[in-house]
Design an enzyme around this catalytic site. Sequence first.
Site, PDB file in Angstrom:
ATOM      1  N   TYR A   1       0.815  -1.209   0.000  1.00  0.00           N
ATOM      2  CA  TYR A   1       0.000   0.000   0.000  1.00  0.00           C
ATOM      3  C   TYR A   1       0.859   1.274   0.000  1.00  0.00           C
ATOM      4  CZ  TYR A   1      -4.113   2.856   0.837  1.00  0.00           C
ATOM      5  OH  TYR A   1      -5.114   3.776   0.718  1.00  0.00           O
TER       6      TYR A   1
ATOM      7  N   GLU B   1       2.089   6.424  -7.142  1.00  0.00           N
ATOM      8  CA  GLU B   1       1.112   7.414  -7.601  1.00  0.00           C
ATOM      9  C   GLU B   1       1.660   8.830  -7.431  1.00  0.00           C
ATOM     10  OE1 GLU B   1      -2.720   6.819  -5.785  1.00  0.00           O
ATOM     11  OE2 GLU B   1      -2.546   4.632  -5.919  1.00  0.00           O
TER      12      GLU B   1
END
Length: 337
Positions: A261, A268
Amino acid sequence: QNPDITITDNVLHFRAQGHGAKGDNIYEFEIEFLEPVEPKPVCRMTQRQLNITVQKKESNWWERLTKQEKRPLFLAPDFDRWLDESDAEMELKEKEEEKINKMKIESRVPKDPFKHLKKGYLVMYNLVQFLGFSWIFVNMTVRLFILGKGNCYSFYDTFHTISDMMYFCQTLAIMEIMNSLIGLVRSPLIPSVVQVFGRNFVLFVILGTLEEMQSKPVVFFIFYFWSIIELFRYPYYMLSCIGIEWKPLTWLRYTAWIPLYPLGGLAEAVCIVQSIPIFSETGKFSLGLPNPLNVTIQFPFVLQLYLIALFLGVFVNFRHLYKQRKQHLGPKKRKMK
């Protein structure tokens, strides 16, 4: 030690050697019961006491325990376990009332006529998502080890090969927000919104509108991290819908996100940072306000603000997933007796 316990002619015979106030002695006694009992007593011995259970042949109330009217001196009732006929009737009545009240409460709760339909929908949704992300993961892995030997073609061509399936899966993921919003699943709404909105913003706004970003190696890492996480999440939810728990899958569901995660969020963020100069140069999505404001809202500035929101969203979801991990994998609390 080595107690000899028998029942003959409705008389309990006991003989054993034990250590008491006067040292080692032979202890023995006999009890003739008032009514017939089963000839096989059950004996359970611990370091401190000896329990002998004798079963009645017929389930009825006795006037007393022994045939002789006067109770033997060595025999004393255990009032913690004592139960007379009136107490038993009251206990039975309380149990019946509790059962009736439970039935009344259950009858007031309306039965959901669409229960099986909802369960079928959730199973199919999670199955489709699992198959979609499995295709993405397998395709990218094969391309990495076949095309990736000696060149980086598998990195640069990721978007053009995988984007259609990723578009499909991430568009379908909007249903997770709807499922949480209407109460179809118990998942909190905010973590679902943060994850789905964040991914779709990167996929549709950043990668989908800038051809210059589509050939960046960071696209490979974004898609790869996303797909690995979902390989464990969707099958876990699918099996949960039908009441099946597979412990290795549960462990992976609530453990794999710990490295993946943050790495996905970092990928991103790198993608957004790389896109800022392109948006500045092209002026795409920048908004000019009319007079009297006469101000232009630069989209790169919006992206800078979004970077802050991205890390806050990662923190929110990280806390949510950590609490879930403690709930599912943490030590179970023992119930007090």
